[in-house]
Motif scaffolding. Structure first.
Motif, PDB file in Angstrom:
ATOM      1  N   GLY A 395       0.839  -1.107  -0.084  1.00 25.34           N
ATOM      2  CA  GLY A 395      -0.172   0.009  -0.098  1.00 25.34           C
ATOM      3  C   GLY A 395       0.905   1.471   0.037  1.00 25.34           C
ATOM      4  N   ARG A 396       0.078   2.590  -0.177  1.00 26.79           N
ATOM      5  CA  ARG A 396       0.943   3.802  -0.426  1.00 26.79           C
ATOM      6  C   ARG A 396       0.917   4.599   0.881  1.00 26.79           C
ATOM      7  NH1 ARG A 396       2.221   5.414  -5.545  1.00 26.79           N
ATOM      8  NH2 ARG A 396       1.601   3.967  -7.029  1.00 26.79           N
ATOM      9  N   GLU A 397      -0.277   4.301   1.835  1.00 28.51           N
ATOM     10  CA  GLU A 397      -0.424   5.211   3.039  1.00 28.51           C
ATOM     11  C   GLU A 397       0.528   4.805   4.189  1.00 28.51           C
ATOM     12  OE1 GLU A 397      -4.687   5.651   3.547  1.00 28.51           O
ATOM     13  OE2 GLU A 397      -4.879   5.840   1.427  1.00 28.51           O
ATOM     14  N   SER A 398       0.856   5.695   5.034  1.00 30.96           N
ATOM     15  CA  SER A 398       1.579   5.403   6.160  1.00 30.96           C
ATOM     16  C   SER A 398       0.770   5.153   7.116  1.00 30.96           C
ATOM     17  CB  SER A 398       2.418   6.778   6.636  1.00 30.96           C
ATOM     18  OG  SER A 398       3.201   7.189   5.742  1.00 30.96           O
ATOM     19  N   PHE A 399       1.156   4.273   8.284  1.00 29.64           N
ATOM     20  CA  PHE A 399       0.422   3.919   9.431  1.00 29.64           C
ATOM     21  C   PHE A 399       1.214   3.738  10.427  1.00 29.64           C
ATOM     22  CE2 PHE A 399      -1.361   0.571  11.868  1.00 29.64           C
ATOM     23  CZ  PHE A 399      -2.837   1.182  12.179  1.00 29.64           C
ATOM     24  N   SER A 405      -1.870   7.131  18.546  1.00 28.87           N
ATOM     25  CA  SER A 405      -2.962   6.439  18.492  1.00 28.87           C
ATOM     26  C   SER A 405      -3.088   4.855  18.744  1.00 28.87           C
ATOM     27  CB  SER A 405      -3.732   6.529  16.996  1.00 28.87           C
ATOM     28  OG  SER A 405      -2.663   6.303  15.987  1.00 28.87           O
ATOM     29  N   LEU A 406      -1.619   4.538  18.501  1.00 32.59           N
ATOM     30  CA  LEU A 406      -1.457   3.180  18.746  1.00 32.59           C
ATOM     31  C   LEU A 406      -1.573   2.643  20.207  1.00 32.59           C
ATOM     32  CD1 LEU A 406       1.449   2.169  16.548  1.00 32.59           C
ATOM     33  CD2 LEU A 406      -1.012   1.570  16.112  1.00 32.59           C
ATOM     34  N   LYS A 407      -1.390   3.847  21.119  1.00 32.84           N
ATOM     35  CA  LYS A 407      -1.397   3.360  22.631  1.00 32.84           C
ATOM     36  C   LYS A 407      -2.644   2.926  23.214  1.00 32.84           C
ATOM     37  CE  LYS A 407       2.409   5.772  23.954  1.00 32.84           C
ATOM     38  NZ  LYS A 407       3.579   4.981  23.520  1.00 32.84           N
ATOM     39  N   SER A 408      -3.755   3.009  22.308  1.00 32.67           N
ATOM     40  CA  SER A 408      -4.893   2.432  22.909  1.00 32.67           C
ATOM     41  C   SER A 408      -5.573   1.115  22.326  1.00 32.67           C
ATOM     42  CB  SER A 408      -5.996   3.383  23.202  1.00 32.67           C
ATOM     43  OG  SER A 408      -6.272   4.048  22.082  1.00 32.67           O
ATOM     44  N   GLY A 409      -4.293   0.735  21.263  1.00 29.42           N
ATOM     45  CA  GLY A 409      -4.809  -0.678  20.342  1.00 29.42           C
ATOM     46  C   GLY A 409      -5.294  -0.165  19.022  1.00 29.42           C
ATOM     47  N   LYS A 478      -5.387  -2.688   2.279  1.00 20.41           N
ATOM     48  CA  LYS A 478      -4.650  -2.893   1.198  1.00 20.41           C
ATOM     49  C   LYS A 478      -4.061  -1.321   0.913  1.00 20.41           C
ATOM     50  CE  LYS A 478      -7.049  -6.511  -0.985  1.00 20.41           C
ATOM     51  NZ  LYS A 478      -7.702  -7.031  -2.127  1.00 20.41           N
ATOM     52  N   THR A 479      -4.587  -0.476   1.644  1.00 22.76           N
ATOM     53  CA  THR A 479      -3.942   1.081   1.249  1.00 22.76           C
ATOM     54  C   THR A 479      -2.699   1.197   2.144  1.00 22.76           C
ATOM     55  OG1 THR A 479      -5.508   2.126   2.862  1.00 22.76           O
ATOM     56  CG2 THR A 479      -6.155   1.837   0.514  1.00 22.76           C
ATOM     57  N   LEU A 480      -2.402   0.357   3.136  1.00 21.41           N
ATOM     58  CA  LEU A 480      -1.387   0.755   4.186  1.00 21.41           C
ATOM     59  C   LEU A 480      -0.399   0.325   3.712  1.00 21.41           C
ATOM     60  CD1 LEU A 480      -3.536  -0.023   7.560  1.00 21.41           C
ATOM     61  CD2 LEU A 480      -3.460   2.040   5.980  1.00 21.41           C
ATOM     62  N   LYS A 481       0.930   0.966   3.973  1.00 18.50           N
ATOM     63  CA  LYS A 481       2.229   0.302   3.720  1.00 18.50           C
ATOM     64  C   LYS A 481       2.458  -0.797   4.583  1.00 18.50           C
ATOM     65  CE  LYS A 481       4.633   4.526   2.359  1.00 18.50           C
ATOM     66  NZ  LYS A 481       5.310   5.637   3.111  1.00 18.50           N
ATOM     67  N   LEU A 482       2.806  -1.990   3.694  1.00 18.56           N
ATOM     68  CA  LEU A 482       2.941  -3.222   4.560  1.00 18.56           C
ATOM     69  C   LEU A 482       4.116  -3.280   5.724  1.00 18.56           C
ATOM     70  CD1 LEU A 482       3.023  -5.588   1.512  1.00 18.56           C
ATOM     71  CD2 LEU A 482       1.397  -5.896   3.462  1.00 18.56           C
ATOM     72  N   ALA A 483       5.234  -2.440   5.420  1.00 19.58           N
ATOM     73  CA  ALA A 483       6.073  -2.415   6.689  1.00 19.58           C
ATOM     74  C   ALA A 483       5.536  -1.831   7.676  1.00 19.58           C
ATOM     75  CB  ALA A 483       7.508  -1.659   5.954  1.00 19.58           C
ATOM     76  N   ASP A 484       4.790  -0.732   7.555  1.00 22.48           N
ATOM     77  CA  ASP A 484       4.190  -0.032   8.716  1.00 22.48           C
ATOM     78  C   ASP A 484       2.990  -1.074   9.654  1.00 22.48           C
ATOM     79  OD1 ASP A 484       5.627   2.050   7.808  1.00 22.48           O
ATOM     80  OD2 ASP A 484       3.808   3.459   7.202  1.00 22.48           O
ATOM     81  N   LEU A 485       2.381  -1.515   8.774  1.00 26.65           N
ATOM     82  CA  LEU A 485       1.342  -2.398   9.204  1.00 26.65           C
ATOM     83  C   LEU A 485       2.110  -3.395  10.135  1.00 26.65           C
ATOM     84  CD1 LEU A 485      -1.825  -3.059   9.191  1.00 26.65           C
ATOM     85  CD2 LEU A 485      -1.141  -5.016   7.357  1.00 26.65           C
ATOM     86  N   SER A 606       5.795   0.263  18.927  1.00 28.67           N
ATOM     87  CA  SER A 606       4.819   0.711  17.816  1.00 28.67           C
ATOM     88  C   SER A 606       3.903  -0.270  17.757  1.00 28.67           C
ATOM     89  CB  SER A 606       5.801   0.770  16.547  1.00 28.67           C
ATOM     90  OG  SER A 606       6.252  -0.235  16.463  1.00 28.67           O
ATOM     91  N   VAL A 607       3.849  -1.084  18.736  1.00 31.43           N
ATOM     92  CA  VAL A 607       2.758  -2.391  18.489  1.00 31.43           C
ATOM     93  C   VAL A 607       1.494  -2.177  19.156  1.00 31.43           C
ATOM     94  CG1 VAL A 607       2.508  -4.564  19.234  1.00 31.43           C
ATOM     95  CG2 VAL A 607       4.727  -4.206  18.302  1.00 31.43           C
ATOM     96  N   GLY A 608       0.376  -2.144  18.220  1.00 32.02           N
ATOM     97  CA  GLY A 608      -0.987  -1.848  18.939  1.00 32.02           C
ATOM     98  C   GLY A 608      -1.904  -3.052  18.982  1.00 32.02           C
ATOM     99  N   MET A 609      -1.264  -3.974  18.579  1.00 31.59           N
ATOM    100  CA  MET A 609      -1.967  -5.172  18.056  1.00 31.59           C
ATOM    101  C   MET A 609      -1.141  -6.514  18.409  1.00 31.59           C
ATOM    102  SD  MET A 609      -4.512  -6.463  15.078  1.00 31.59           S
ATOM    103  CE  MET A 609      -4.533  -4.983  14.304  1.00 31.59           C
ATOM    104  N   MET A 610      -1.836  -7.453  19.009  1.00 32.62           N
ATOM    105  CA  MET A 610      -0.850  -8.713  19.058  1.00 32.62           C
ATOM    106  C   MET A 610      -1.788  -9.857  18.789  1.00 32.62           C
ATOM    107  SD  MET A 610       0.908  -8.065  22.602  1.00 32.62           S
ATOM    108  CE  MET A 610       1.907  -9.384  22.423  1.00 32.62           C
ATOM    109  N   LEU A 611      -1.317 -10.674  17.899  1.00 32.94           N
ATOM    110  CA  LEU A 611      -2.004 -12.025  17.356  1.00 32.94           C
ATOM    111  C   LEU A 611      -1.307 -13.412  17.792  1.00 32.94           C
ATOM    112  CD1 LEU A 611      -2.472 -10.730  13.633  1.00 32.94           C
ATOM    113  CD2 LEU A 611      -3.827 -10.088  15.689  1.00 32.94           C
ATOM    114  N   PHE A 612      -2.161 -13.974  18.502  1.00 34.67           N
ATOM    115  CA  PHE A 612      -1.573 -15.297  18.985  1.00 34.67           C
ATOM    116  C   PHE A 612      -2.605 -16.325  18.404  1.00 34.67           C
ATOM    117  CE2 PHE A 612      -0.125 -12.298  22.095  1.00 34.67           C
ATOM    118  CZ  PHE A 612       1.119 -12.377  22.365  1.00 34.67           C
TER     119      PHE A 612
END
Ligand code: ATP
Length: 692
Positions: A395-399, A405-409, A478-485, A606-612
């Motif tokens: 994607g092209r957009e930064s995230f 905004s990440l601080k609360s998930g 899909k619009t977000l930059k993969l590395a940022d995501l 910079s982690v706002g989400m954890m998947l297990f």
């Protein structure tokens, strides 16, 4: 990348060799005399831009200018020496002629010729030695240069692209690191072709000059040169291969036979083989299958070689033999007519033999490393891998827009998402919709194969949905930059693996920016209850779980087998290798890596989400309890998504439970779903019953 379609009979010829179905492209790619020369040169011309790029790259390597220049000088000299040697043989022929006519021998000239011959021999050896001293270091440098480049190309591939068998074959052939590097082989093949032309022209003109004045000179020239040309022709023909070919077998017995062999060979099956007493059964079954298939059950390359040999044992090889004998027959006839010419005939024969064997050698040498066109095609393939596009498009957009905004998930939403794995016919997920709020704890439950892991793979964009949309923070994923995501999330896969590196690095790779921070790595291990057992290992955090090819040993029996790593590194506490860990220990290490990513960088996180995905499958109850206790503390600060079969510890605290079976069947909190009395409640009761 070429794809073989067996149904395309116009393009591919089918041959059955033993149990193998072989498909060969009908039009040959490499040069076969008689085939379209225009096509061959067309291919060479197409490869030129890649070769130019390759030369530029090779010349950018340190010292390569020097080594390459030396290599070309040695090659030119090597191509001239055989012609000089033949010239001396011609001088010898003249001496014999003069001796026969005048009955005197010119000793000075004879010594001159002998010294000349010897010098040629010594020079050949010296040039050979010089060539090796240039070629080997050159090859090593070029290989090292391309190994780095190749790593760069391989590392950027995403999973669906890497899984694609056509792409992986393209990479495998372009990036093969065995033997010489592709670039170096191409340089050698090109030089060798150019030198062959020089050498052949020189040798033939000298032969022509010498024999022309002799009786039957013209005939001998024709026979001498046509003998080598003929041999060259038949070798080219037998060595030419179609550019695209493939072999496959559908023989059920053979496939089963290979399966049984695989079961015996792989270390990973040994435990079950021994415990299940399978040895005798396997031997019997293998024997029966081998008997029923017979000689057809050979290794493909053996059978192919045999087939090829039979095919090429024919008229050409017989004619080859006749051509070889003709000069001798003519000279014998001449000697019978004029016995006095015997010495001259012998000397002529020697000369013809020398020339043709040297010419044959010249013409064969390019084949030792494959044809020029084949080598150039490989160079092209090597450079074309950089054009392989990833299937998951960036994607092209930064995230995120701001780190705060990440601080609360991060909120996640699935809208009518369906997904089919590449090549699969069945949908893994069908029309899935749900919404997880920022900082919520969501637990996905369901039976085996219901699609739980697939949801996590879609959230991390390992794959893209076949239909529907995923929103991350209300933006299309899909619009977000993969590395940022991926920076914004931490994920523990169900089928996690450990890398062939030290335990320290295995954990540190969760957060490469802190890779050298031993304290942080230790803290991550402590949080995952792994610190204690790691400290007990012989090398502590420096212990290697498994190493990639360490050391070689050469003895007459094993021929270059690997030395067992532990025996070479059993001293000191650095790089000690252990052969295994328990399942629970492995899982604790994997959890440490995930923690390293999300917790350790603290306020910088910079982690706002954890998947297990099944993070506690191999953990004992205490470790599981501790893990979930630690994780629950992060609720409200990070979005936590779990996929699990174990309901107890997690689901009761969940903000949202999704009961999945291809699509979301039930959705709500524990109490809501228990009240509903559906599949979730049934499964909960099933798990709780033994403890009641
Ligand atoms: N790489 C793959 N290629 C093709 N099909 C796959 C692949 N991975 C999973 N599947 C299929 O997709 C479906 C969902 O698989 P998934 O791994 O998401 O299930 P799961 O609910 O996590 O199962 P489990 O509880 O056993 O871990 C299954 O039918 C599975 O066979």
């Amino acid at each position: 990348m070429q794809v073989i379609d067996p149904r395309d009979t116009r393009r591919f010829k089918h041959t059955r060799i033993g149990v193998w179905d072989v498909y060969e492209e009908r039009r040959a790619k490499y040069y076969i005399p008689g085939s379209s020369i225009r096509e061959t040169y067309g291919k060479i011309i197409e490869s030129i831009p890649y070769v130019v790029q390759m030369l530029r790259d090779v010349l950018s390597i340190r010292r390569s200018w020097l080594l390459l220049s030396a290599f070309f000088v040695v090659e030119v000299l090597s191509s001239l020496v055989p012609a000089i040697s033949i010239w001396y043989s011609g001088q010898l022929l003249r001496l014999v002629e003069t001796a026969m006519e005048t009955r005197t021998v010119n000793t000075t000239a004879l010594i001159h010729v002998a010294v000349g011959h010897l010098t040629c021999q010594v020079t050949t050896r010296l040039l050979h030695y010089a060539r090796n001293t240039i070629v080997i270091p050159m090859n090593i440098s070029i290989k090292r240069f391309y190994a780095e480049r190749v790593l760069h190309e391989v590392v950027r591939l995403d999973l669906p692209t890497y899984e694609d068998s056509n792409i992986s074959r393209q990479f495998a052939s372009a990036l093969s690191s065995s033997g010489s590097s592709i670039a170096w082989k191409a340089i050698q093949a090109s030089t060798s072709s150019a030198m062959t032309v020089i050498s052949v022209v020189f040798q033939l003109s000298i032969l022509f000059t010498i024999l022309w004045e002799q009786q039957d000179g013209f005939l001998l020239i024709v026979l001498g040169s046509s003998r080598s040309i003929f041999q060259w022709y038949s070798t080219q023909k037998s060595m030419a291969r179609p550019s695209v070919w493939g072999a496959n077998t559908t023989n059920k017995d053979y496939i089963r036979m290979r399966g049984l062999k695989g079961l015996c060979d792989a270390l990973s099956h040994r435990k079950e083989l021994v415990a299940g007493n399978l040895g005798e059964y396997i031997t019997e079954q293998y024997h029966e299958l081998a008997q029923s298939i017979g000689d057809d059950a050979g290794d493909f390359f053996d059978l192919h070689k045999l087939h090829f040999m039979k095919k090429h044992l024919g008229f050409m090889s017989i004619l080859n033999g006749v051509m070889h004998e003709l000069p001798q027959i003519i000279l014998i006839l001449r000697v019978i007519q004029k016995p006095m010419t015997l010495p001259l005939a012998l000397a002529s024969l020697y000369l013809i033999d020398r020339t043709s064997s040297s010419l044959i050698f010249e013409n064969f040498s390019p084949y030792q490393s494959g044809t020029l066109v084949a080598q150039l095609a490989d160079v092209r393939a090597l450079y074309e891998v950089k054009n392989v596009q990833n299937k998951v498009v960036d994607g092209r957009e930064s995230f995120p827009e701001n780190m705060q905004s990440l601080k609360s998930g991060i909120p996640v939403e699935f809208r009518n998402v369906s997904f089919r794995y590449p090549g699969a016919e069945k949908y893994a997920l069908r029309d899935v919709s749900f919404k997880i709020g920022a900082g919520q704890l969501c637990v996905i439950v369901g039976t085996n194969g219901s699609g739980k892991s697939t949801i996590l793979k879609l959230v991390s964009r390992i794959y893209d949905p076949t239909e529907g949309t995923i929103l991350i923070d209300d933006r299309d994923i899909k619009t977000l930059k993969l590395a940022d995501l991926r920076n914004a999330m931490s994920i523990l896969f169900q089928d996690y693996t450990h890398f062939p590196l030290s335990i320290h690095e295995n954990i540190a790779l969760g957060n490469p920016t802190l890779a050298n921070d031993g304290d942080k790595v230790r803290e991550a291990a402590r949080l995952a209850s792994a610190e204690e057992f790691i400290d007990d290992l012989p090398g502590g955090f420096n212990t290697y779980i498994k190493r990639v090819d360490e050391g070689h040993i050469m003895d007459p029996i094993t021929h270059g087998d690997f030395i067992d790593p532990p025996s070479t590194h059993s001293t000191g506490d650095h790089h000690v290798t252990i052969s295994g860990l328990s399942g629970g220990q492995m899982q604790r290490l994997a959890v440490s890596r995930t923690f390293m990513r999300s917790f350790i960088s603290g306020s910088d996180s910079s982690v706002g989400m954890m998947l297990f995905d099944e993070p506690s499958a191999a953990l004992d109850p205490k470790a599981e309890y501790d893990l979930f206790d630690t994780l629950r503390e992060w609720r409200g600060e990070k979005t936590l998504i779990f996929s699990t079969h174990r309901f107890g510890n997690l689901t009761r605290h969940a903000d949202l439970i999704l009961y999945l079976d291809e699509s979301v069947q039930e959705e709500g909190t524990h109490d809501e779903l228990m009240m509903k009395g559906g599949s979730y409640a049934t499964n909960w009761n099933l798990q709780a019953r033994p403890y009641m």
